[in-house]
Write a protein that holds these residues in place. Structure first.
Motif, PDB file in Angstrom:
ATOM      1  N   VAL A   1       0.843  -1.204   0.000  1.00  0.00           N
ATOM      2  CA  VAL A   1       0.000   0.000   0.000  1.00  0.00           C
ATOM      3  C   VAL A   1       0.880   1.257   0.000  1.00  0.00           C
ATOM      4  O   VAL A   1       0.596   2.226  -0.703  1.00  0.00           O
ATOM      5  N   LYS A   2       1.955   1.207   0.787  1.00  0.00           N
ATOM      6  CA  LYS A   2       2.896   2.347   0.831  1.00  0.00           C
ATOM      7  C   LYS A   2       3.465   2.649  -0.546  1.00  0.00           C
ATOM      8  O   LYS A   2       3.769   3.795  -0.873  1.00  0.00           O
TER       9      LYS A   2
ATOM     10  N   ILE B   1      -5.336   0.477   6.808  1.00  0.00           N
ATOM     11  CA  ILE B   1      -4.897   0.897   5.467  1.00  0.00           C
ATOM     12  C   ILE B   1      -5.731   2.086   4.988  1.00  0.00           C
ATOM     13  O   ILE B   1      -5.201   3.084   4.495  1.00  0.00           O
TER      14      ILE B   1
ATOM     15  N   GLY C   1      -4.873   4.595   2.089  1.00  0.00           N
ATOM     16  CA  GLY C   1      -4.685   3.521   1.102  1.00  0.00           C
ATOM     17  C   GLY C   1      -6.009   3.034   0.548  1.00  0.00           C
ATOM     18  O   GLY C   1      -7.078   3.369   1.056  1.00  0.00           O
TER      19      GLY C   1
END
Ligand SMILES: NC(=O)c1ccc[n+]([C@@H]2O[C@H](COP(=O)([O-])OP(=O)(O)OC[C@H]3O[C@@H](n4cnc5c(N)ncnc54)[C@H](OP(=O)(O)O)[C@@H]3O)[C@@H](O)[C@H]2O)c1
Length: 266
Positions: free
Chosen positions: A26-27, A49, A54
Motif C-alpha cells: 500500500v505504501k 490501510i 490507502g
C-alpha cells in the motif's frame, strides 16, 4: 515493475508476513484486495490501510474450500483490473509423519497447494488481460526435506514445481510467475516448540517485515526465484547437487528435532 496503480490480490493478509506485505504494498501505491479467515484481524488491517489513505477491499474466505476460492474469485471479478495475485496464505504442522492424521495432511495440502492452484486458475483470465504477475510464497522447506515437516515440505515442494511449470507454460506471454522462499520467520505459523528448536539448532529466524521487504523487492525487480537468508540459500543449492551431504548434517540434528517433536505433542 512499478507497484503504483497496481491492484493486488493478497491471500493470508491476516498473518505475520501477509500483514507486513500488505502495509508495504500500500505504501508503494498499490490497491489491495486482502483475504484471510479471521474476520476481525482482516477488518482491522483494512481499517488501518484506509485510515492511512490507502485503497483496500477485504474478503473473508477459507481458500482450502471450493466455496472460499469462489468467494475470493468473485470479489476479484468485481475489481476493474487485478494485476497480481500473491499466494501467501499457508499453514504448517510440526509433527512426526506417522502421527499426522489423514485429516491434518489433507487440510494442509488443500490450504497450501490445491487452494492456491485453483485460485490461480480462476484468476488467470483476468491476470492475462492485465499482463499480470503471480507470486507464490514458498519456503526453504520447498527445496530441503526436513524432519518433522514431511507434509509441509511436500506442499512447498509442490508450490515450487507449480511455479516453475506455470512460468514455463506462460513463457510465450507477458505474464510472469515468481517464487519467493523465505527461511524461518518469526510469525505464529511456528509453534513455541519450533522457535525453541530453531534457537537450539542455531537456525536464524527473520522478522516478517524484512521478509515482506524482500518480497516487494523481488516483485519490483521481477526476479523469478528468490531464496531468502544466508546460509539457507546455499544449502538449497548444495541439497540440489549433493543431497547425501545435507542428509548427513540433518541426521546429526535429529536427536534435538525429536526432543522438540515430543515437546510439541505434550
Ligand atoms: N513463518 C515462517 O517461518 C515461514 C517460512 C517460510 C515460508 N513461510 C510461508 O509464508 C506464508 C505466510 O506465513 P506466515 O509466516 O505469515 O504465517 P501466519 O502468520 O500463520 O499467517 C498465515 C496466513 O495464512 C492464512 N491462512 C491459513 N490457512 C488459510 C486458509 N485455509 N484459508 C485462508 N487463509 C488461510 C491465515 O489466515 P487466518 O489466520 O485469517 O486464518 C494467515 O493470514 C505461508 O505460505 C508460509 O508457508 C513462512
Amino acid at each position: 515493475m512499478q507497484l503504483k496503480d497496481k491492484t493486488i490480490l493478497l491471500t493470508g493478509a491476516t498473518g505475520g508476513i501477509g500483514e507486513a506485505l500488505a502495509l508495504r504494498l500500500v505504501k508503494q501505491g498499490a490497491t489491495l484486495v486482502i483475504t484471510g479467515r479471521n474476520a476481525d484481524k482482516l477488518q482491522r488491517l483494512q481499517a488501518r490501510i484506509l485510515a492511512n489513505g490507502g485503497r483496500c477491499r477485504s474478503v473473508v474466505a477459507d481458500i482450502s474450500l471450493e466455496a472460499g476460492i469462489s468467494i475470493v474469485a468473485q470479489e476479484a471479478a468485481r475489481v476493474p483490473q487485478v494485476n497480481m495475485l500473491i499466494n501467501n496464505a499457508g499453514v504448517s504442522d510440526f509433527i512426526e509423519f506417522e502421527d499426522q492424521s489423514a485429516e491434518r495432511i489433507r487440510c494442509l495440502m488443500e490450504a497450501n497447494v490445491t487452494g492456491p492452484m485453483l485460485l490461480t486458475q480462476r484468476l488467470l483470465p483476468q491476470l492475462r488481460i492485465q499482463q499480470g504477475m503471480i507470486v507464490n510464497i514458498g519456503s526453504t522447506f520447498g527445496s530441503i526435506g526436513y524432519p518433522g515437516f514431511a507434509a509441509y515440505c511436500a506442499s512447498k515442494f509442490a508450490m515450487r514445481g507449480f511455479s516453475e511449470a506455470l512460468q514455463r507454460e506462460l513463457a510465450d506471454s507477458p505474464m510472469q510467475v515468481l517464487y519467493v522462499a523465505p527461511r524461518a520467520t518469526r510469525t505464529t505459523i511456528n509453534s513455541s516448540a519450533v522457535e525453541s528448536m530453531n534457537a537450539e539448532l542455531g537456525n536464524r529466524m527473520d522478522e516478517p517485515d524484512w521478509v515482506a521487504e524482500q518480497i516487494c523487492a523481488a516483485i519490483i525487480r521481477r526476479t523469478p526465484r528468490v531464496y531468502l537468508g544466508w546460509p539457507e540459500k546455499l544449502f538449497v543449492r548444495i541439497n540440489a547437487l549433493f543431497p547425501a551431504l545435507v542428509a548427513v548434517s540433518i541426521s546429526k540434528q535429529l536427536p534435538i528435532i525429536r526432543k522438540y517433536l515430543a515437546r510439541q505433542n505434550t
